[in-house]
Motif scaffolding. Structure first.
Motif, PDB file in Angstrom:
ATOM      1  N   MET A  21       1.092  -0.733   0.219  1.00 18.37           N
ATOM      2  CA  MET A  21       0.070   0.035   0.304  1.00 18.37           C
ATOM      3  C   MET A  21       0.871   1.305  -0.103  1.00 18.37           C
ATOM      4  O   MET A  21       1.678   1.040   1.161  1.00 18.37           O
ATOM      5  CB  MET A  21      -0.778   0.173   1.111  1.00 18.37           C
ATOM      6  CG  MET A  21      -2.227   1.094   1.567  1.00 18.37           C
ATOM      7  SD  MET A  21      -2.946   0.747  -0.236  1.00 18.37           S
ATOM      8  CE  MET A  21      -4.085  -1.039   0.425  1.00 18.37           C
ATOM      9  N   TYR A  44      -3.566   3.672  -2.631  1.00 16.25           N
ATOM     10  CA  TYR A  44      -4.072   3.887  -1.797  1.00 16.25           C
ATOM     11  C   TYR A  44      -6.077   3.658  -1.560  1.00 16.25           C
ATOM     12  O   TYR A  44      -5.868   3.802  -2.631  1.00 16.25           O
ATOM     13  CB  TYR A  44      -4.224   5.390  -0.912  1.00 16.25           C
ATOM     14  CG  TYR A  44      -2.667   5.592  -0.173  1.00 16.25           C
ATOM     15  CD1 TYR A  44      -2.013   4.902  -0.072  1.00 16.25           C
ATOM     16  CD2 TYR A  44      -1.766   6.465  -1.142  1.00 16.25           C
ATOM     17  CE1 TYR A  44      -1.159   5.396   1.089  1.00 16.25           C
ATOM     18  CE2 TYR A  44      -0.413   6.453  -0.433  1.00 16.25           C
ATOM     19  CZ  TYR A  44      -0.114   6.515   0.321  1.00 16.25           C
ATOM     20  OH  TYR A  44       1.386   6.775   0.858  1.00 16.25           O
ATOM     21  N   THR A  45      -6.092   3.530  -0.576  1.00 19.87           N
ATOM     22  CA  THR A  45      -7.972   3.164  -0.583  1.00 19.87           C
ATOM     23  C   THR A  45      -8.477   4.149  -1.079  1.00 19.87           C
ATOM     24  O   THR A  45      -9.485   3.965  -1.801  1.00 19.87           O
ATOM     25  CB  THR A  45      -7.964   2.294   0.883  1.00 19.87           C
ATOM     26  OG1 THR A  45      -7.963   3.497   1.419  1.00 19.87           O
ATOM     27  CG2 THR A  45      -7.637   1.392   1.294  1.00 19.87           C
ATOM     28  N   GLN A  46      -7.946   5.699  -1.213  1.00 18.38           N
ATOM     29  CA  GLN A  46      -8.753   6.653  -2.054  1.00 18.38           C
ATOM     30  C   GLN A  46      -8.616   6.428  -2.818  1.00 18.38           C
ATOM     31  O   GLN A  46      -9.587   6.577  -3.777  1.00 18.38           O
ATOM     32  CB  GLN A  46      -8.166   7.861  -1.411  1.00 18.38           C
ATOM     33  CG  GLN A  46      -8.889   8.255   0.291  1.00 18.38           C
ATOM     34  CD  GLN A  46      -7.237   7.278   0.520  1.00 18.38           C
ATOM     35  OE1 GLN A  46      -5.869   6.768   0.178  1.00 18.38           O
ATOM     36  NE2 GLN A  46      -7.388   7.477   2.339  1.00 18.38           N
ATOM     37  N   GLY A  64      -8.715   2.984   5.335  1.00 19.53           N
ATOM     38  CA  GLY A  64      -7.435   2.639   4.808  1.00 19.53           C
ATOM     39  C   GLY A  64      -6.459   2.389   5.945  1.00 19.53           C
ATOM     40  O   GLY A  64      -7.133   2.571   6.786  1.00 19.53           O
ATOM     41  N   TRP A 110     -12.652  -2.676   2.640  1.00 16.87           N
ATOM     42  CA  TRP A 110     -12.070  -2.468   3.228  1.00 16.87           C
ATOM     43  C   TRP A 110     -12.645  -0.815   3.659  1.00 16.87           C
ATOM     44  O   TRP A 110     -13.210  -0.716   2.778  1.00 16.87           O
ATOM     45  CB  TRP A 110     -10.746  -1.691   3.194  1.00 16.87           C
ATOM     46  CG  TRP A 110      -9.743  -2.850   2.397  1.00 16.87           C
ATOM     47  CD1 TRP A 110      -9.408  -3.787   2.673  1.00 16.87           C
ATOM     48  CD2 TRP A 110      -9.145  -2.635   1.602  1.00 16.87           C
ATOM     49  NE1 TRP A 110      -8.156  -4.436   2.438  1.00 16.87           N
ATOM     50  CE2 TRP A 110      -8.079  -4.179   1.105  1.00 16.87           C
ATOM     51  CE3 TRP A 110      -8.561  -1.379   0.272  1.00 16.87           C
ATOM     52  CZ2 TRP A 110      -7.227  -4.027   0.293  1.00 16.87           C
ATOM     53  CZ3 TRP A 110      -7.319  -1.775  -0.166  1.00 16.87           C
ATOM     54  CH2 TRP A 110      -6.927  -3.378  -0.627  1.00 16.87           C
ATOM     55  N   LYS A 111     -12.833  -0.648   5.237  1.00 19.41           N
ATOM     56  CA  LYS A 111     -13.934   0.167   5.675  1.00 19.41           C
ATOM     57  C   LYS A 111     -13.021   1.135   6.119  1.00 19.41           C
ATOM     58  O   LYS A 111     -13.207   2.129   5.935  1.00 19.41           O
ATOM     59  CB  LYS A 111     -14.526  -0.597   7.119  1.00 19.41           C
ATOM     60  CG  LYS A 111     -15.758  -1.641   6.163  1.00 19.41           C
ATOM     61  CD  LYS A 111     -16.877  -2.199   7.504  1.00 19.41           C
ATOM     62  CE  LYS A 111     -17.439  -3.240   7.162  1.00 19.41           C
ATOM     63  NZ  LYS A 111     -18.785  -3.080   8.478  1.00 19.41           N
ATOM     64  N   LYS A 168     -12.229  -5.830  -1.619  1.00 18.55           N
ATOM     65  CA  LYS A 168     -11.494  -6.738   0.006  1.00 18.55           C
ATOM     66  C   LYS A 168     -12.874  -6.114   0.895  1.00 18.55           C
ATOM     67  O   LYS A 168     -11.748  -6.163   2.138  1.00 18.55           O
ATOM     68  CB  LYS A 168     -10.383  -5.480  -0.392  1.00 18.55           C
ATOM     69  CG  LYS A 168      -8.970  -5.945  -1.256  1.00 18.55           C
ATOM     70  CD  LYS A 168      -8.807  -7.776  -1.209  1.00 18.55           C
ATOM     71  CE  LYS A 168      -7.623  -7.429  -0.344  1.00 18.55           C
ATOM     72  NZ  LYS A 168      -7.568  -9.042   0.200  1.00 18.55           N
ATOM     73  N   THR A 195     -11.402  -1.436  -3.629  1.00 16.03           N
ATOM     74  CA  THR A 195     -11.154  -1.733  -1.847  1.00 16.03           C
ATOM     75  C   THR A 195     -12.753  -1.641  -1.338  1.00 16.03           C
ATOM     76  O   THR A 195     -13.036  -2.123  -0.625  1.00 16.03           O
ATOM     77  CB  THR A 195     -11.470   0.388  -1.995  1.00 16.03           C
ATOM     78  OG1 THR A 195     -10.158   0.714  -1.926  1.00 16.03           O
ATOM     79  CG2 THR A 195     -11.839   0.578  -0.333  1.00 16.03           C
ATOM     80  N   LYS A 196     -13.476  -1.461  -2.858  1.00 16.01           N
ATOM     81  CA  LYS A 196     -15.373  -2.504  -2.257  1.00 16.01           C
ATOM     82  C   LYS A 196     -15.099  -4.256  -2.201  1.00 16.01           C
ATOM     83  O   LYS A 196     -16.009  -4.586  -1.069  1.00 16.01           O
ATOM     84  CB  LYS A 196     -15.802  -1.724  -3.560  1.00 16.01           C
ATOM     85  CG  LYS A 196     -17.039  -2.145  -2.956  1.00 16.01           C
ATOM     86  CD  LYS A 196     -18.195  -1.625  -4.373  1.00 16.01           C
ATOM     87  CE  LYS A 196     -19.989  -2.311  -3.849  1.00 16.01           C
ATOM     88  NZ  LYS A 196     -21.042  -1.750  -5.122  1.00 16.01           N
TER      89      LYS A 196
END
Length: 379
Positions: A38, A70-72, A86, A83-84, A81, A78-79
């Protein structure tokens, strides 16, 4: 910066692809265990697209530029995985670089001749070749429909498929155009443009965009080309009779220059002279055309009523249907033949009058009498 931060920076990767082969279409970036840190740096150059695939499903797509992972800026991954929030732990994903530049100078050519019907030569076999170019316009469609999970993919992997698609469309186009074989060279540009339009939908099904298509040459079979050469030679010669006369004159000149000696030479000269004489006679006789005797034209007479021409023996006019010949009577003075309804004679000018006979008593009266001179009855 502490020791932990030092090791953390060592784990950050730079993901990029520089193509050394101009025909490579897709390249899978080698990631150890498919694990990406990441915060890794992703560099996508112009004419490239980077696609992240997670567990066999296409996730995020990155265009040209420098991207920090990054998750952003990875919403789909992100969806997937779940991930709620970062975090900095590594994640697993496959990275594919798709080359979106134009792949030019792709050749097409007829392996077997194209059968088509020509209005002048009948059934002919046509051969042709040229080039086309294309590029990847929909990278995700291309990965789903063509690429699959290979480590790399180049133009040779799909060359055969595209070539057969182009040939199929052009064969259909040539047959539909119905352009004579001798005029095909005049329509290379028009046929190329129509061929490109015909290929658009077929290329789109693979995620491609055809950018150009050119017909370089269309050729006829050797026997047809020989026939065309003969026809061209005949056109150059012009009048065949004049050409025969020219040949005969040239032969006579060559024979006159031949100084053969002895009886054998004299006999050969006489034989050659007789042959040349026959050649000259045939040449000049063929050039003479027999006059065509004129066809006798039937006599015509004009209708006295509508002036339309009719054959001399006709009794009625073919246009108005009235009688062509007016009955004749002798003049009461000079006995010349005049029309029965004529009021004056055309020869002596005498007014033509007839006597009036009384219907009651049969007495003959003068033409201008109004009453019978014998019985007094009205005439």
């Amino acid at each position: 910066m502490g020791l932990f931060g030092f090791f953390k920076n060592q784990f950050i990767e730079v993901i990029e692809w520089t193509d050394s082969n101009t025909n490579t279409m897709v390249y899978r970036f080698p990631v150890h265990n498919n694990e990406i840190k990441m915060g890794a740096e992703l560099t996508v150059r112009e004419s490239q697209v980077a696609i992240f695939v997670h567990e066999g499903e296409i996730a995020d797509v990155f265009g040209p530029g420098r991207h920090l992972l990054y998750t952003q800026n990875m919403p789909i991954l992100t969806k997937l995985k779940a991930w709620k929030h970062g975090f900095n732990s590594p994640f697993k994903a496959e990275v594919y670089f798709v080359n979106t530049k134009q792949f030019i100078n792709q050749k097409w050519g007829t392996s077997n001749p194209i059968m088509m019907r020509d209005p002048e030569f009948g059934m002919i076999r046509l051969r042709g070749y040229g080039i086309y170019s294309y590029r990847v316009s929909e990278p995700t469609v291309f990965l789903k429909e063509v690429f699959g999970t290979n480590a790399s993919f180049d133009t040779s992997s799909i060359e055969g498929q595209l070539k057969k698609m182009v040939l199929s469309g052009l064969t259909d186009l040539f047959a539909e155009s119905k352009i004579p074989a001798l005029d095909l060279a005049m329509y290379y540009d028009e046929l190329s443009e129509r061929g490109k339009e015909k290929m658009v939908e077929r290329f789109n099904a693979f995620g491609f965009e055809i950018t150009s298509l050119y017909i370089e040459n269309l050729s006829l079979p050797e026997e047809v080309e020989k026939m065309m050469d003969k026809r061209t030679s005949m056109g150059v010669l012009g009048n065949i009779n004049q050409y025969q006369q020219f040949q005969a004159a040239e032969a006579i000149r060559d024979a006159a220059r031949n100084e053969g000696g002895g009886l054998a030479g004299a006999g050969a000269g006489l034989g050659a002279g007789a042959a040349l004489g026959n050649m000259m006679a045939n040449a000049f006789q063929g050039n003479q055309q027999q006059p065509v005797p004129p066809t006798a034209q039937p006599d015509k007479v004009n209708c006295p009523h509508c002036q339309s021409p009719n054959n001399a023996g006709a009794k009625f006019c073919g246009e108005c249907g009235k009688a062509l010949q007016t009955p004749k009577v002798p003049c009461i003075s000079c006995q010349a033949d005049i029309d029965a309804d004529a009021k004056f004679c055309g020869q002596c000018g005498t007014k033509q009058v007839t006597e009036k006979t009384c219907a009651k008593c049969g007495n003959v009266n003068a033409p201008d009498a109004k009453f019978c001179g014998d019985c007094g009855d009205s005439l």
